[in-house]
Design an enzyme around this catalytic site. Structure first.
Site, PDB file in Angstrom:
ATOM      1  N   TRP A  21       0.842  -1.203   0.000  1.00 46.46           N
ATOM      2  CA  TRP A  21       0.000   0.000   0.000  1.00 46.46           C
ATOM      3  C   TRP A  21       0.879   1.256   0.000  1.00 46.46           C
ATOM      4  O   TRP A  21       0.765   2.116  -0.887  1.00 46.46           O
ATOM      5  CB  TRP A  21      -0.934  -0.017   1.215  1.00 46.46           C
ATOM      6  CG  TRP A  21      -1.816   1.205   1.361  1.00 46.46           C
ATOM      7  CD1 TRP A  21      -2.042   2.174   0.430  1.00 46.46           C
ATOM      8  CD2 TRP A  21      -2.597   1.575   2.514  1.00 46.46           C
ATOM      9  NE1 TRP A  21      -2.915   3.131   0.931  1.00 46.46           N
ATOM     10  CE2 TRP A  21      -3.260   2.778   2.201  1.00 46.46           C
ATOM     11  CE3 TRP A  21      -2.792   0.998   3.765  1.00 46.46           C
ATOM     12  CZ2 TRP A  21      -4.101   3.423   3.116  1.00 46.46           C
ATOM     13  CZ3 TRP A  21      -3.636   1.633   4.668  1.00 46.46           C
ATOM     14  CH2 TRP A  21      -4.285   2.830   4.340  1.00 46.46           C
ATOM     15  N   ASP A  52       1.543  -8.348  -1.408  1.00 50.81           N
ATOM     16  CA  ASP A  52       0.123  -7.991  -1.415  1.00 50.81           C
ATOM     17  C   ASP A  52      -0.038  -6.563  -1.901  1.00 50.81           C
ATOM     18  O   ASP A  52       0.561  -5.637  -1.356  1.00 50.81           O
ATOM     19  CB  ASP A  52      -0.465  -8.130  -0.006  1.00 50.81           C
ATOM     20  CG  ASP A  52      -1.937  -7.763   0.032  1.00 50.81           C
ATOM     21  OD1 ASP A  52      -2.769  -8.618  -0.326  1.00 50.81           O
ATOM     22  OD2 ASP A  52      -2.260  -6.612   0.397  1.00 50.81           O
ATOM     23  N   TYR A  57      -4.309   1.233  -4.638  1.00 50.93           N
ATOM     24  CA  TYR A  57      -3.096   1.802  -4.038  1.00 50.93           C
ATOM     25  C   TYR A  57      -2.347   2.626  -5.085  1.00 50.93           C
ATOM     26  O   TYR A  57      -1.566   2.093  -5.871  1.00 50.93           O
ATOM     27  CB  TYR A  57      -2.176   0.709  -3.491  1.00 50.93           C
ATOM     28  CG  TYR A  57      -2.776  -0.179  -2.426  1.00 50.93           C
ATOM     29  CD1 TYR A  57      -3.859   0.235  -1.651  1.00 50.93           C
ATOM     30  CD2 TYR A  57      -2.251  -1.437  -2.171  1.00 50.93           C
ATOM     31  CE1 TYR A  57      -4.407  -0.580  -0.671  1.00 50.93           C
ATOM     32  CE2 TYR A  57      -2.778  -2.263  -1.189  1.00 50.93           C
ATOM     33  CZ  TYR A  57      -3.859  -1.836  -0.446  1.00 50.93           C
ATOM     34  OH  TYR A  57      -4.383  -2.655   0.520  1.00 50.93           O
ATOM     35  N   ALA A 295       6.845  -1.341   3.584  1.00 55.29           N
ATOM     36  CA  ALA A 295       8.161  -0.719   3.678  1.00 55.29           C
ATOM     37  C   ALA A 295       8.300   0.315   2.577  1.00 55.29           C
ATOM     38  O   ALA A 295       7.877   0.079   1.435  1.00 55.29           O
ATOM     39  CB  ALA A 295       9.266  -1.767   3.564  1.00 55.29           C
TER      40      ALA A 295
END
Length: 327
Positions: A21, A52, A57, A295
């Site tokens: 995301w 994922d 996003y 991250a």
């Protein structure tokens, strides 16, 4: 790295999965594309083979970054988890909220999982990811305007065509999962879970345990709150959605930091960061299969991946859980 099967499927995923995301920039105060790609590749080098993402996003940006990051890697060694059912380019369905894209332009987000939309979204995701199949396809949020059977009949078609291997849901409650399963077998539910947000343990996690469904815990670090780096008066970048969230108001930050202070001696003793202790505790929790850890750069990604190296005894887990219960 540790690998765990999703439900009763043949799909094994890394217990620490890269959550993309923030990599997409949207609602996180922009992104550096190269940093995000390096973060994903650094994770992969340490065994984080599962990523994922979702179309919403960055309105395609995250999926494009993921696609670029995995280019050249053996496709059968990477598990791509993406989603459908949140549209910014259509006004069909259930209005969710107003937002701004990465260019600062106003957009409206709708929850929509009608049949044609699901098929369309899958095709777009495949193009952005640069692949011909998705390992786990998940509805992002329930869509109250579309019958659940209609949505998953469309997903069934994608499975039959080989474009989707396995099917999951996100943010579904137990009743919604049961209804979806009348149309298609589910392997997982992706739901919010952290030390300071455990509401899903009341009903949804027990349902998943009982019915052999995996739980993918998102925001296990509570969007950075449980890293120990957030303090009262913390200044967020412009466009960072966290600034207005209840968990990032001074009183809650102070309360969360008290929890962290109580478990910090254990982290220090183990020579790990608070984040690593939190992630390890998360994947040891009953019913939790995977912790999704985001991250923004390679250093953060490496720290997340190395949390798997931490070993906690039953007594140590019980100690941490007691502190969390007290919270």
């Amino acid at each position: 790295m540790e690998y765990r099967k999703l439900g009763n499927s043949e799909l094994s995923v890394s217990a620490i999965t890269f959550g993309a995301w923030a990599a997409g920039g949207w609602m996180w105060g922009s992104t550096d594309r190269n940093d995000a790609i390096e973060a994903i590749r650094a994770s992969y080098d340490l065994g984080v083979t599962s990523i994922d993402t979702a179309p919403i996003y960055g309105q395609g940006t995250s999926e494009e970054i993921v696609g670029e990051a995995i280019r050249g890697l053996p496709r059968d060694k990477v598990q791509l988890l993406t989603k459908f059912g949140m549209r910014w380019d259509s006004d069909q369905g259930d209005f969710a909220f107003h937002s701004k894209n990465n260019d600062g332009e106003a957009i409206e987000i709708y929850k929509y999982a009608g049949k044609d939309s699901v098929i369309y979204e899958c095709e777009q995701s495949l193009k952005r990811l640069g692949t011909d199949y998705i390992d786990l396809y998940q509805i992002h949020w329930p869509d109250v305007t579309t019958p659940i059977d209609e949505t998953f009949e469309a997903v069934s078609r994608l499975v039959e065509q080989g474009k989707v291997r396995y099917v999951g849901v996100c943010n579904y409650n137990a009743a919604q999962m049961a209804e979806a399963e009348r149309t298609i077998p589910l392997v997982s539910n992706q739901i919010p879970f952290s030390m300071v947000n455990r509401a899903v343990e009341d009903e949804t996690v027990p349902y998943c345990i009982q019915h052999g469904k995996s739980v993918l815990a998102y925001s296990p670090l509570e969007r950075g709150l449980l890293t120990g780096k957030i303090h009262a008066g913390y200044i967020f970048q412009e466009g960072d959605h966290r600034a207005n969230l209840p968990h990032f108001q001074p009183d809650f930050i102070e309360k969360a930091n008290i929890l962290l202070e109580r478990i910090k001696p254990l982290a220090d003793d183990k020579k790990v960061s608070l984040s690593q202790l939190v992630l390890r505790w998360t994947i040891e929790r009953a019913g939790i299969t995977v912790a999704l850890a985001g991250a923004r750069n390679a250093d953060q990604a490496i720290q997340n991946a190395k949390s798997i190296e931490l070993k906690l005894s039953a007594d140590e887990l019980e100690f941490v859980s007691a502190v969390v219960d007290a919270f």
